[in-house]
Design a protein around this motif. Structure first.
Motif, mmCIF file in Angstrom:
data_model
loop_
_atom_site.group_PDB
_atom_site.id
_atom_site.type_symbol
_atom_site.label_atom_id
_atom_site.label_comp_id
_atom_site.label_asym_id
_atom_site.label_seq_id
_atom_site.Cartn_x
_atom_site.Cartn_y
_atom_site.Cartn_z
ATOM 1 N N SER A 126 2.215 15.355 -62.154
ATOM 2 C CA SER A 126 0.922 15.537 -61.491
ATOM 3 C C SER A 126 0.598 17.015 -61.430
ATOM 4 C CB SER A 126 0.970 14.981 -60.066
ATOM 5 O OG SER A 126 1.208 13.602 -60.088
ATOM 6 N N PHE A 127 -0.671 17.312 -61.679
ATOM 7 C CA PHE A 127 -1.151 18.679 -61.634
ATOM 8 C C PHE A 127 -2.360 18.731 -60.706
ATOM 9 C CE2 PHE A 127 0.903 17.989 -65.715
ATOM 10 C CZ PHE A 127 1.805 19.040 -65.746
ATOM 11 N N PRO A 128 -2.122 18.994 -59.407
ATOM 12 C CA PRO A 128 -3.225 18.992 -58.436
ATOM 13 C C PRO A 128 -4.182 20.156 -58.621
ATOM 14 C CG PRO A 128 -1.129 19.471 -57.355
ATOM 15 C CD PRO A 128 -0.839 19.253 -58.801
ATOM 16 N N MET A 129 -5.434 19.903 -58.330
ATOM 17 C CA MET A 129 -6.466 20.929 -58.371
ATOM 18 C C MET A 129 -6.894 21.348 -56.965
ATOM 19 S SD MET A 129 -7.057 21.609 -61.456
ATOM 20 C CE MET A 129 -6.968 20.957 -63.108
ATOM 21 N N GLY B 95 -7.286 16.393 -59.860
ATOM 22 C CA GLY B 95 -6.165 16.839 -60.670
ATOM 23 C C GLY B 95 -5.887 15.901 -61.815
ATOM 24 N N ASP B 96 -4.779 16.192 -62.498
ATOM 25 C CA ASP B 96 -4.361 15.437 -63.679
ATOM 26 C C ASP B 96 -3.059 14.711 -63.398
ATOM 27 O OD1 ASP B 96 -6.479 16.579 -65.119
ATOM 28 O OD2 ASP B 96 -5.253 18.292 -65.705
ATOM 29 N N LEU C 260 -1.047 14.485 -56.074
ATOM 30 C CA LEU C 260 -2.287 15.273 -56.155
ATOM 31 C C LEU C 260 -2.802 15.642 -54.770
ATOM 32 C CD1 LEU C 260 -4.377 13.485 -58.951
ATOM 33 C CD2 LEU C 260 -2.849 15.461 -59.164
ATOM 34 N N LEU C 261 -2.528 14.791 -53.789
ATOM 35 C CA LEU C 261 -2.995 15.036 -52.421
ATOM 36 C C LEU C 261 -2.033 15.893 -51.612
ATOM 37 C CD1 LEU C 261 -4.424 11.518 -51.513
ATOM 38 C CD2 LEU C 261 -5.565 13.453 -52.617
ATOM 39 N N GLY C 262 -0.914 16.292 -52.218
ATOM 40 C CA GLY C 262 0.014 17.179 -51.526
ATOM 41 C C GLY C 262 1.262 16.515 -51.004
ATOM 42 N N PHE C 263 1.402 15.214 -51.189
ATOM 43 C CA PHE C 263 2.626 14.536 -50.758
ATOM 44 C C PHE C 263 3.746 14.861 -51.730
ATOM 45 C CE2 PHE C 263 -0.741 12.025 -48.853
ATOM 46 C CZ PHE C 263 -0.272 11.857 -47.559
ATOM 47 N N ASP C 264 4.973 14.838 -51.219
ATOM 48 C CA ASP C 264 6.123 15.136 -52.047
ATOM 49 C C ASP C 264 7.313 14.332 -51.552
ATOM 50 O OD1 ASP C 264 6.918 18.309 -53.626
ATOM 51 O OD2 ASP C 264 7.592 16.293 -54.085
#
Length: 173
Positions: free
Chosen positions: A70-73, A109-110, A144-148
């Motif tokens: 994932s590549f968040p924008m 994001g992608d 993409l939403l910042g979860f990890d």
């Protein structure tokens, strides 16, 4: 504008059907609703192991294929936000958050999915390729939403969210 899925297919291992894309669009709408993300665009690429290995090496320094990247924008501004995952469960983004630059409603994001990895994992876990791709897509969307999932607490939160979204879509093992 609503949540929109743009996709491309750069692999030849498995045909990407209109039904699969429809399922992913449904998952995107469910996940967006649950996370209070009403609009934006997600770009999804289906690739082979070589392509995802190259991306994994270039962006993460890991020279092997993986199942999803994932590549968040999303931009967090000058004072980069630190997410406390223990407090996120059930909390929705408010209107100020959605308009403050944390989320602009444009490109979220992608997501890149390795279809060969998804096929192997579907067989390993004993479920359909559609379920596996759906799982990987939701997993990527949450990233993409910042979860990890760097620790047990974060991982358990992501697992609960993923399974809840898949269950609501009727996608079970």
């Amino acid at each position: 504008m609503a949540l929109v899925l743009e996709w491309s297919n750069d692999q030849e291992v498995f045909p990407i059907s209109p039904e699969l894309i429809s399922m992913l669009e449904k998952l995107l709408q469910i996940a967006g609703k649950k996370e209070d993300i009403p609009l934006g665009e997600v770009a999804l690429s289906f690739v082979d192991d070589e392509e995802i290995r190259q991306l994994n090496k270039e962006y993460r320094g890991i020279d092997r294929p993986t199942d999803v990247l994932s590549f968040p924008m999303l931009e967090y501004g000058a004072d980069e936000m630190v997410i406390d995952y223990s407090e996120l469960e059930g909390i929705a983004a408010d209107e100020d958050t959605l308009t403050s630059g944390l989320y602009s409603g444009d490109q979220l994001g992608d997501i890149v999915i390795s279809v060969p990895r998804a096929l192997a994992q579907a067989e390993e876990y004993g479920h359909s390729i559609e379920r596996e791709i759906g799982f990987l897509f939701v997993h990527g969307f949450l990233h993409l939403l910042g979860f990890d999932h760097q620790n047990e607490e974060e991982e358990q939160l992501m697992i609960r969210k993923q399974e809840d979204i898949l269950r609501e879509a009727g996608i079970v093992r």
